[in-house]
Design a protein around this motif. Structure first.
Motif, PDB file in Angstrom:
ATOM      1  N   ALA A 242      67.716  -9.765   3.966  1.00 38.02           N
ATOM      2  CA  ALA A 242      67.100 -10.253   2.725  1.00 38.02           C
ATOM      3  C   ALA A 242      67.040  -9.102   1.732  1.00 38.02           C
ATOM      4  O   ALA A 242      67.313  -7.949   2.084  1.00 38.02           O
ATOM      5  N   GLU A 243      66.694  -9.431   0.478  1.00 36.55           N
ATOM      6  CA  GLU A 243      66.629  -8.385  -0.549  1.00 36.55           C
ATOM      7  C   GLU A 243      65.665  -7.283  -0.112  1.00 36.55           C
ATOM      8  O   GLU A 243      65.908  -6.113  -0.336  1.00 36.55           O
ATOM      9  N   GLN A 244      64.566  -7.719   0.464  1.00 37.31           N
ATOM     10  CA  GLN A 244      63.587  -6.731   0.934  1.00 37.31           C
ATOM     11  C   GLN A 244      63.433  -6.865   2.445  1.00 37.31           C
ATOM     12  O   GLN A 244      62.633  -7.667   2.925  1.00 37.31           O
ATOM     13  N   GLY A 245      64.256  -6.146   3.160  1.00 35.06           N
ATOM     14  CA  GLY A 245      64.158  -6.169   4.626  1.00 35.06           C
ATOM     15  C   GLY A 245      64.869  -7.357   5.236  1.00 35.06           C
ATOM     16  O   GLY A 245      66.033  -7.606   4.932  1.00 35.06           O
ATOM     17  N   ARG A 246      64.161  -8.094   6.060  1.00 29.60           N
ATOM     18  CA  ARG A 246      64.767  -9.204   6.787  1.00 29.60           C
ATOM     19  C   ARG A 246      63.979 -10.490   6.550  1.00 29.60           C
ATOM     20  O   ARG A 246      62.827 -10.448   6.122  1.00 29.60           O
TER      21      ARG A 246
END
Lengths: 159, 164
Positions: free
Chosen positions: A134-138
């Motif tokens: 994802a854009e920020q991590g998972r």
């Protein structure tokens, strides 16, 4: 409803398929992913309207299980019932293979797809923590399944 | 629960799917085949032979169909025999047919030996063979699917170098 024409995906189609994949997903499959699927003998289908490619599906058969690995509709054609038609086609394949279950994974944030799957009789089976990038991590993935044991004759609204 | 035609109509109008039990009791090719076998009609030219302990139920037959379909093999190309028909094995040629023995217990009865060069076993008449969990086991304990999937891929690969 506009009728889809269905054909088998070939290696030569991968460029076009990948364009749709890129337009439709924040984290698209690579061309190599599609090539691997074709080489591994997965069932891969193209869906066209008036000779224009508007979507595809990639299905892996494992014994009596059908794994829907990728299903995609070109952004311009989304929201017009084509996703449901493609899913119906996959269910027809599953029934033809005498499969017992169809399973798929979907991003937990993809409510629209989950709504479609739920309306087609799929149930949530489990959640895979951090399954997707994802854009920020998972991001978590939701594993959904449709048992075909109860399915020989779907309502007219399904198939 | 049985619904009236009016109720089906109303559900359809509301877009609610109606599910009914799968009517899978109809004869599939393998079942028809089993009937033929019992009448003594065994097709020795089939490229695939499945040996089972007993006749397959409808659910087992459906599973067998799905298993072979998943590696692109039609049941029309598969001969299913039971252990009661084991004498028929002599009619199959190791050049043409590969066998899948369903069930460890059955494989012990068949007196199989390991193949010298290939990752498989051989029946007494030299037919190459692989052993997998029985279909009954698979239906009762789905965790056995992993072993079955490995075996079925091995079965497909066994065919390729030998005949292609």
């Amino acid at each position: 409803m506009t009728e889809l024409s269905i054909s088998q995906m070939q290696l030569a189609d991968i460029d076009k398929v990948w364009q749709i994949e890129k337009q439709s997903n924040r984290f698209p499959w690579t061309k190599g992913n599609f090539e691997d699927c074709l080489k591994s003998g997965y069932r891969t289908f193209l869906y066209s309207v008036n000779h224009e490619l508007i979507g595809f599906s990639v299905v892996q058969l494992v014994l009596d299980e059908i794994h829907l690995l990728n299903i995609c509709v070109k952004p311009d054609y989304q929201g017009q019932g084509f996703g449901r038609q493609i899913l119906n086609h996959v269910l027809e394949i599953a029934l033809g293979q005498t499969a017992a279950i169809v399973v798929l994974e979907v991003r937990i944030s993809n409510f629209r797809a989950q709504q479609l799957y739920l309306s087609m009789g799929f149930n949530e089976m489990s959640v895979r923590r951090g399954y997707y990038p994802a854009e920020q991590g998972r991001e978590d993935g939701v594993l959904m399944g449709l048992e075909l044991g109860m399915l020989s004759q779907l309502g007219q609204n399904l198939l | 629960m049985k619904l009236s035609p009016e109720q089906y109509f109303a559900l359809d109008l509301m877009g609610i799917p109606v599910w009914v039990s799968r009517q899978d009791e109809r004869l599939t090719p393998a079942e028809s085949q089993n009937e033929a076998e019992h009448n003594g009609h065994i097709d020795y030219s089939k490229p695939w032979l499945v040996i089972t302990e007993e006749l397959l139920t409808a659910a087992e037959n459906r599973l067998l169909n799905a298993i072979f379909s998943s590696i692109d093999i039609k049941l029309d190309d598969v001969m299913v025999i039971t252990q009661q028909q084991i004498k028929a094995l002599d009619g199959f040629s190791a050049d043409k047919t590969i066998a899948l023995v369903l069930g460890e217990t059955l494989s012990q009865k068949l007196n199989m030996r390991s193949h010298a060069a290939l990752p498989c076993k051989q029946l007494e008449n030299c037919l190459l063979a692989l052993v997998s969990p029985s279909l009954k086991q698979l239906l009762n304990q789905p965790q056995n699917k992993v072993k079955m999937w490995q075996t079925i891929l091995q079965l497909r690969n066994l065919k390729a170098p030998q005949f292609d």
